[in-house]
Scaffold this active site. Structure first.
Site, PDB file in Angstrom:
ATOM      1  N   GLU A 195     -29.554 -39.768  29.809  1.00 38.99           N
ATOM      2  CA  GLU A 195     -31.113 -39.764  29.726  1.00 38.99           C
ATOM      3  C   GLU A 195     -31.137 -41.461  28.844  1.00 38.99           C
ATOM      4  O   GLU A 195     -32.101 -42.106  29.503  1.00 38.99           O
ATOM      5  CB  GLU A 195     -31.672 -38.806  28.749  1.00 38.99           C
ATOM      6  CG  GLU A 195     -31.804 -37.587  29.602  1.00 38.99           C
ATOM      7  CD  GLU A 195     -30.835 -36.416  29.008  1.00 38.99           C
ATOM      8  OE1 GLU A 195     -30.987 -35.175  29.166  1.00 38.99           O
ATOM      9  OE2 GLU A 195     -29.781 -37.107  28.625  1.00 38.99           O
ATOM     10  N   CYS A 234     -31.334 -37.202  22.890  1.00 38.93           N
ATOM     11  CA  CYS A 234     -32.009 -37.880  24.321  1.00 38.93           C
ATOM     12  C   CYS A 234     -33.452 -37.482  23.881  1.00 38.93           C
ATOM     13  O   CYS A 234     -34.518 -38.223  24.453  1.00 38.93           O
ATOM     14  CB  CYS A 234     -31.422 -37.218  25.499  1.00 38.93           C
ATOM     15  SG  CYS A 234     -29.724 -37.796  25.734  1.00 38.93           S
ATOM     16  N   HIS A 268     -25.435 -40.845  26.965  1.00 38.26           N
ATOM     17  CA  HIS A 268     -25.764 -39.592  27.815  1.00 38.26           C
ATOM     18  C   HIS A 268     -26.815 -40.371  28.901  1.00 38.26           C
ATOM     19  O   HIS A 268     -27.203 -41.185  28.926  1.00 38.26           O
ATOM     20  CB  HIS A 268     -26.695 -38.798  27.117  1.00 38.26           C
ATOM     21  CG  HIS A 268     -25.849 -37.904  25.823  1.00 38.26           C
ATOM     22  ND1 HIS A 268     -26.529 -36.857  25.217  1.00 38.26           N
ATOM     23  CD2 HIS A 268     -24.680 -37.903  25.288  1.00 38.26           C
ATOM     24  CE1 HIS A 268     -25.513 -36.241  24.563  1.00 38.26           C
ATOM     25  NE2 HIS A 268     -24.462 -36.958  24.410  1.00 38.26           N
ATOM     26  N   CYS A 298     -30.991 -32.862  25.013  1.00 33.60           N
ATOM     27  CA  CYS A 298     -30.425 -32.506  23.506  1.00 33.60           C
ATOM     28  C   CYS A 298     -31.290 -33.180  22.722  1.00 33.60           C
ATOM     29  O   CYS A 298     -32.204 -34.281  22.992  1.00 33.60           O
ATOM     30  CB  CYS A 298     -28.864 -33.235  23.336  1.00 33.60           C
ATOM     31  SG  CYS A 298     -28.883 -34.936  23.361  1.00 33.60           S
TER      32      CYS A 298
END
Length: 142
Positions: free
Chosen positions: A48, A79, A46, A76
């Site tokens: 991040e 993260c 992801h 999320c």
């Protein structure tokens, strides 16, 4: 936040969900990330997490206590957990994520009362641009 949006654009151009993130320390960008989970066949890639990995390498430390992370969308749970483990000082994000947001939308991973690391959080920064980029991506896919 403008740089995080540019990172999200890179994800879009690669056919990924357009999310972007940057890590800033002492006024300079030390990590950039955009979603790469499809390209990398990596469910943890992801924006991040990619930005945190790059920042950790640049700073020579897994602790990023003096850093801030700017993300286009509310992180999320994965993260948000990575932000806590990295001890990031501040999170700034664009749009809320009512489906998987782990700052306040669906659950509260950041600043959970049982955790010992507290983080400054500011949401809604360039939220319209962040949300529109994401919504346009999903409109095209449907």
């Amino acid at each position: 936040m403008q740089e995080a949006l540019r990172c999200a654009q890179r994800a879009l151009e690669a056919g990924e969900v357009p999310l972007g993130a940057v890590v800033v320390c002492d006024g300079r960008i030390v990590g950039r990330g955009w979603n790469r989970n499809i390209s990398n066949c990596d469910p943890s890639a992801h924006a991040e997490v990619v930005a945190l990995r790059e920042a950790g390498a640049a700073m020579g430390n897994h602790r990023l206590e003096e850093c801030e992370l700017f993300a286009t969308i509310e992180p999320c749970p994965m993260c948000a957990g990575a932000l806590v483990h990295a001890r990031v000082r501040r999170l700034v994000y664009g749009a809320d994520d009512p489906k998987t947001g782990a700052v306040h939308s669906v659950m509260q991973v950041l600043n959970h009362p049982e955790l010992n690391h507290k983080m400054e959080v500011r949401g809604g920064v360039l939220a319209g641009r962040s949300a529109e980029l994401l919504q346009a991506f999903f409109r095209k896919r449907r």
